[in-house]
Design an enzyme around this catalytic site. Structure first.
Site, PDB file in Angstrom:
ATOM      1  CG  ASP A 132     -73.937  34.581 -29.033  1.00 13.77           C
ATOM      2  OD1 ASP A 132     -74.545  33.524 -28.679  1.00 13.77           O
ATOM      3  OD2 ASP A 132     -74.273  35.749 -28.578  1.00 13.77           O
ATOM      4  NE  ARG A 134     -75.989  34.154 -26.107  1.00 20.37           N
ATOM      5  CZ  ARG A 134     -75.878  35.223 -25.260  1.00 20.37           C
ATOM      6  NH1 ARG A 134     -76.427  35.293 -24.138  1.00 20.37           N
ATOM      7  NH2 ARG A 134     -75.201  36.100 -25.887  1.00 20.37           N
TER       8      ARG A 134
END
Length: 211
Positions: A132, A134
């Site tokens: 991930d 982000r």
């Protein structure tokens, strides 16, 4: 707590939103100057936000949001979020973070590996990419530019709340979204529970996977 630069609103425009199922809501779309990652993120202001608005950080998903892909739950989550936020008053931040930040082409490459048996996180890792990628610094900037310092977060993902808090945004409560299962996304949803502790019904997802 990091000292992040301030962003400012760039433009505000009223846009009537209409969905395929007939639901509609009037929104104010806000763009920004000064976002640290340089991306064209968008705030969708819905209803009449109060002192503690309902907020969703929604990562862009072309396949789910636009084409209605059943391999994820992004499209239904977006539709649900607009209605729930409009009913209470708040903001949806539409963040240009396709594929949990790895981009559209890499996401589709990861899909191909998932078809060979890897889960969504292992597929990213097999490509040499973060599970991930982000970062929600720009989201915190957008909230600050809108004058939002405390909120209830519409999300099943604990990392979003933790990142916002670390960036100085007070998250009073994390409100779970609905559960949108299909025959094509149940393994994806189960992986989110096991790998990143999303608040989804693991027993139900396990049963569906086994079936």
């Amino acid at each position: 707590m990091p000292d992040i630069p301030a962003a400012t609103p760039r433009a505000r425009v009223r846009v009537p939103l209409r969905f395929a199922d007939g639901y509609g809501a009037d929104a104010e779309l806000v763009t920004f100057h000064g976002l640290t990652d340089g991306r064209e993120h968008l705030a969708v202001v819905l209803g009449e936000p109060g002192p503690i608005p309902l907020v969703r950080l929604h990562s862009e998903c072309l396949t789910g949001d636009v084409f209605g892909s059943a391999r994820c739950d992004c499209g239904p989550q977006l539709r649900e979020a607009v209605e729930r936020i409009a009913g209470r008053g708040g903001v949806l931040l539409y963040l240009r973070q396709e594929g949990r930040g790895i981009g559209l082409y890499n996401k589709l490459d990861a899909y191909a590996l998932q078809d060979e048996g890897l889960d969504t996180y292992a597929a990213n890792a097999a490509l040499g990419l973060p599970e991930d990628a982000r970062d929600y610094t720009a989201a915190a900037q957008m909230l600050g530019a809108l004058g939002i310092t405390e909120l209830d977060l519409l999300s099943n993902n604990p990392d979003k709340a933790e990142q916002l808090r670390s960036l100085g945004v007070a998250v009073r409560d994390r409100v779970p979204t609905g559960v949108f299962t299909t025959a094509h996304n149940v393994r994806y949803l189960r992986a989110k529970v096991l790998q990143t502790q999303h608040t989804l019904p693991l027993a139900e997802l396990t049963e569906l996977t086994a079936g």
